[in-house]
Design an enzyme around this catalytic site. Structure first.
Site, PDB file in Angstrom:
ATOM      1  N   HIS A   1      -0.182   4.488   0.383  1.00 54.99           N
ATOM      2  CA  HIS A   1      -0.764   5.653   1.059  1.00 54.99           C
ATOM      3  C   HIS A   1      -1.154   5.224   2.472  1.00 54.99           C
ATOM      4  O   HIS A   1      -0.940   4.070   2.847  1.00 54.99           O
ATOM      5  CB  HIS A   1      -1.990   6.140   0.284  1.00 54.99           C
ATOM      6  CG  HIS A   1      -3.049   5.087   0.156  1.00 54.99           C
ATOM      7  ND1 HIS A   1      -2.971   4.075  -0.780  1.00 54.99           N
ATOM      8  CD2 HIS A   1      -4.166   4.853   0.876  1.00 54.99           C
ATOM      9  CE1 HIS A   1      -4.034   3.286  -0.646  1.00 54.99           C
ATOM     10  NE2 HIS A   1      -4.758   3.733   0.362  1.00 54.99           N
TER      11      HIS A   1
ATOM     12  N   LYS B   1       0.867  -1.179   0.000  1.00 55.78           N
ATOM     13  CA  LYS B   1       0.000   0.000   0.000  1.00 55.78           C
ATOM     14  C   LYS B   1       0.902   1.227   0.000  1.00 55.78           C
ATOM     15  O   LYS B   1       1.863   1.284   0.764  1.00 55.78           O
ATOM     16  CB  LYS B   1      -0.829  -0.069   1.285  1.00 55.78           C
ATOM     17  CG  LYS B   1      -2.122   0.689   1.250  1.00 55.78           C
ATOM     18  CD  LYS B   1      -2.870   0.420   2.540  1.00 55.78           C
ATOM     19  CE  LYS B   1      -3.849   1.541   2.804  1.00 55.78           C
ATOM     20  NZ  LYS B   1      -4.312   1.558   4.175  1.00 55.78           N
TER      21      LYS B   1
END
Ligand code: OMP
Length: 213
Positions: A105, A103
């Site tokens: 963010h 991921k």
């Protein structure tokens, strides 16, 4: 066999998580039985499976700091077993799992839960050829932690890449213990004493002679 092993064996058979018939494995082998941990799919079922994992972990005596469940199937196993260790054995246990996709963010990264630090115990469902365990060891080492061992529900006791069993290979390659709740040997002993189906016992024994160690 310990009580927790016998209990899991009869419960897994009752709910169809342990099935007998004709199955094709990830390895391509044709097997007369299959263990599907995904069928511990209600709160009560998962709680019973987690209790067996907790008992196996405590029986093994493996010292560890973090319980790690590889995505996807290891995730509920790690979470539920951490709950069982805390609520039934008074052992507060940090746990973590990985994302399959990184991921970029929010909190970022691929590890969710407690950071992978110190001695990490891998919890998984089944070892056949050991592919899944190898991936977990790499993730743990890449995080700067050390694998402490592996706990699984079923060791199928099959040959891995060499002459030894996949479990022996994991133990030898990484120098870590593997604790299983059940083994193929337990399954055969259980069928031999409880089922009237000697044909099935023979099919299991034949499978073991062909692919087992
Ligand atoms: P390895 O990663 O090769 O050790 O194979 C283990 C995986 O095989 C498990 O995580 C399952 O996806 C699958 N499996 C079972 O779940 N139960 C079985 O009885 C047999 C297998 C299998 O395909 O070998």
């Amino acid at each position: 066999m310990h009580d927790y092993q016998r209990e899991l064996l009869s419960f897994a058979t009752e709910i169809g998580a342990l099935k007998f018939g004709d199955f094709t494995l990830k390895s391509g082998r044709q097997s007369p039985y299959f263990f599907n941990a995904g069928l511990f799919n209600t709160g009560g079922r998962l709680a019973r499976l987690a209790q067996a994992y907790a008992a196996a972990i405590l029986t093994s005596g493996i010292a560890f700091d973090v319980l790690y469940g590889p995505a996807y199937k290891g995730i509920p196993l790690a979470a539920a077993t951490a709950v069982a260790l805390a609520t039934q054995h008074g052992r507060e246990t940090p746990y973590a799992f990985n994302r399959k996709e990184a991921k970029d963010h929010g909190e970022g990264g691929t590890i969710v839960g407690t950071p992978l630090e110190g001695r990490v115990l891998i919890i998984d469902d089944v070892i056949t050829a050991g592919t899944s365990v190898r991936e977990s060891v790499e993730i743990i080492r890449a995080a700067g932690a050390e694998p402490a061992g592996v706990v699984i529900a079923l060791d199928r006791q099959e040959r891995g890449r060499d002459a030894g069993s996949a479990v022996q290979e994991v133990q030898g390659t990484y120098g870590i213990p593997v604790q299983s709740i059940l083994t193929l040997k337990d399954l055969i002993a259980y069928l031999d004493e409880s089922a009237n189906d000697q044909g099935l016992v023979k099919a299991m024994q034949d499978y073991r002679s062909r692919y087992g160690v």
